[in-house]
Design an enzyme around this catalytic site. Structure first.
Site, PDB file in Angstrom:
ATOM      1  N   LEU A 105       0.868  -1.187   0.000  1.00  0.00           N
ATOM      2  CA  LEU A 105       0.000   0.000   0.000  1.00  0.00           C
ATOM      3  C   LEU A 105       0.897   1.228   0.000  1.00  0.00           C
ATOM      4  O   LEU A 105       2.021   1.187   0.540  1.00  0.00           O
ATOM      5  CB  LEU A 105      -0.881   0.023   1.252  1.00  0.00           C
ATOM      6  CG  LEU A 105      -1.964  -1.059   1.360  1.00  0.00           C
ATOM      7  CD1 LEU A 105      -2.749  -0.899   2.666  1.00  0.00           C
ATOM      8  CD2 LEU A 105      -2.909  -1.010   0.162  1.00  0.00           C
ATOM      9  N   ASP A 106       0.389   2.325  -0.563  1.00  0.00           N
ATOM     10  CA  ASP A 106       1.146   3.568  -0.567  1.00  0.00           C
ATOM     11  C   ASP A 106       1.357   4.073   0.863  1.00  0.00           C
ATOM     12  O   ASP A 106       0.620   3.697   1.783  1.00  0.00           O
ATOM     13  CB  ASP A 106       0.405   4.644  -1.379  1.00  0.00           C
ATOM     14  CG  ASP A 106       0.296   4.264  -2.855  1.00  0.00           C
ATOM     15  OD1 ASP A 106       1.089   3.425  -3.311  1.00  0.00           O
ATOM     16  OD2 ASP A 106      -0.605   4.804  -3.520  1.00  0.00           O
ATOM     17  N   PHE A 107       2.298   4.981   0.998  1.00  0.00           N
ATOM     18  CA  PHE A 107       2.699   5.550   2.294  1.00  0.00           C
ATOM     19  C   PHE A 107       1.490   6.002   3.128  1.00  0.00           C
ATOM     20  O   PHE A 107       1.384   5.709   4.309  1.00  0.00           O
ATOM     21  CB  PHE A 107       3.626   6.736   1.997  1.00  0.00           C
ATOM     22  CG  PHE A 107       4.312   7.329   3.181  1.00  0.00           C
ATOM     23  CD1 PHE A 107       5.203   6.592   3.942  1.00  0.00           C
ATOM     24  CD2 PHE A 107       4.077   8.660   3.520  1.00  0.00           C
ATOM     25  CE1 PHE A 107       5.856   7.158   5.019  1.00  0.00           C
ATOM     26  CE2 PHE A 107       4.721   9.238   4.600  1.00  0.00           C
ATOM     27  CZ  PHE A 107       5.615   8.485   5.343  1.00  0.00           C
ATOM     28  N   LYS A 191      -5.706   5.437  -7.385  1.00  0.00           N
ATOM     29  CA  LYS A 191      -5.491   6.871  -7.650  1.00  0.00           C
ATOM     30  C   LYS A 191      -5.531   7.157  -9.142  1.00  0.00           C
ATOM     31  O   LYS A 191      -6.064   8.182  -9.586  1.00  0.00           O
ATOM     32  CB  LYS A 191      -4.153   7.316  -7.054  1.00  0.00           C
ATOM     33  CG  LYS A 191      -4.208   7.353  -5.543  1.00  0.00           C
ATOM     34  CD  LYS A 191      -2.858   7.596  -4.924  1.00  0.00           C
ATOM     35  CE  LYS A 191      -2.961   7.385  -3.427  1.00  0.00           C
ATOM     36  NZ  LYS A 191      -1.675   7.138  -2.807  1.00  0.00           N
TER      37      LYS A 191
END
Ligand code: URA
Length: 233
Positions: A105-107, A191
């Site tokens: 997962l992204d930050f 996104k």
């Protein structure tokens, strides 16, 4: 430690003083136990997690570990990072240094992250054929409309990879929030899908992967999967 599936005679020759051909004799004398059962053929498969005993001595005893973490914001989906807290920093387990991440997962994305030391399991989960459903709650900067539902169902063309996304299902929860279910996991996929409408994702939370959800797992906490759970995703 072996990392792949091997035939029993090869495993014995690599992990004891006996040769490939000696294995026949060891079998005839019932000297090898695989997961507690007397081995009967040189063809038997030994995985990284098969418990192997020879003459009462343990040759291999690796336990598979399957773990789910509820990732907070501001944590890196990596096992090492010099600047930020990693998902592995949040895990307490004696075998934690063997673990790898299944689907990053992204930050700033929160929610379900799976970790394991079982490469076959993570490959299966990540393979396009498995088509495991990943569900996200999304908060947007602009209102989400019914048009998104139809476009996401049809798929969006990603020029960089030259692919069209698989049909995705979108439930609109309110003007600015929705629930998106994907059966693939491309780079920044959520996104980029909302980017098609120039709609910025302000918050992203992975609610579930397959049948695994975060029930009872607080943010920043993790739990081991029960023995049945890895087989369900
Ligand atoms: N899609 C994204 O854009 N980010 C994530 O972290 C996961 C899916």
């Amino acid at each position: 430690m072996t990392s792949r599936t091997q035939r029993l005679d090869r495993f014995i020759s690599q992990n004891s003083a006996y040769s490939l051909s000696d294995t026949h004799l060891l079998l005839a004398r019932k000297r090898i136990l695989l997961d507690g059962v007397v081995a009967c053929s040189i063809q038997q498969k030994v995985t990284r997690f098969t418990h192997v005993m020879l003459d009462g001595q343990c040759l291999q005893d690796n336990k598979p570990v399957y773990l789910m973490l509820n990732k907070p914001r501001g944590v890196v989906s990596a096992t090492k990072d010099s600047r930020h807290t990693t998902v592995l920093d949040l895990v307490q387990h004696p075998q934690k240094n063997e673990l790898h991440i299944v689907g990053r997962l992204d930050f700033n994305t929160t929610g379900v992250v799976l970790l394991t030391n079982d490469g076959a399991w993570s490959r299966k989960l990540s393979s396009p054929e498995s088509a495991i459903t990943k569900t996200y709650e999304v908060t947007l900067s602009q209102p989400v409309t019914d048009e998104y539902v139809a476009v996401f169902r049809q798929g969006i063309y990603f020029r960089y990879e030259n692919v069209t996304t698989r049909p995705a299902s979108l439930d609109i929860l309110s003007d600015y929030t929705c629930r998106l279910s994907l059966t693939e996991g491309r780079y920044h996929q959520v996104k980029r899908m909302f980017g098609f409408f120039q709609n910025e994702v302000l918050a992203l939370h992975r609610v579930s992967v397959g049948t695994l959800d975060l029930q009872g797992v607080e943010t920043g906490q993790s739990r081991l999967l029960t023995p049945a759970e890895p087989g369900l995703v």
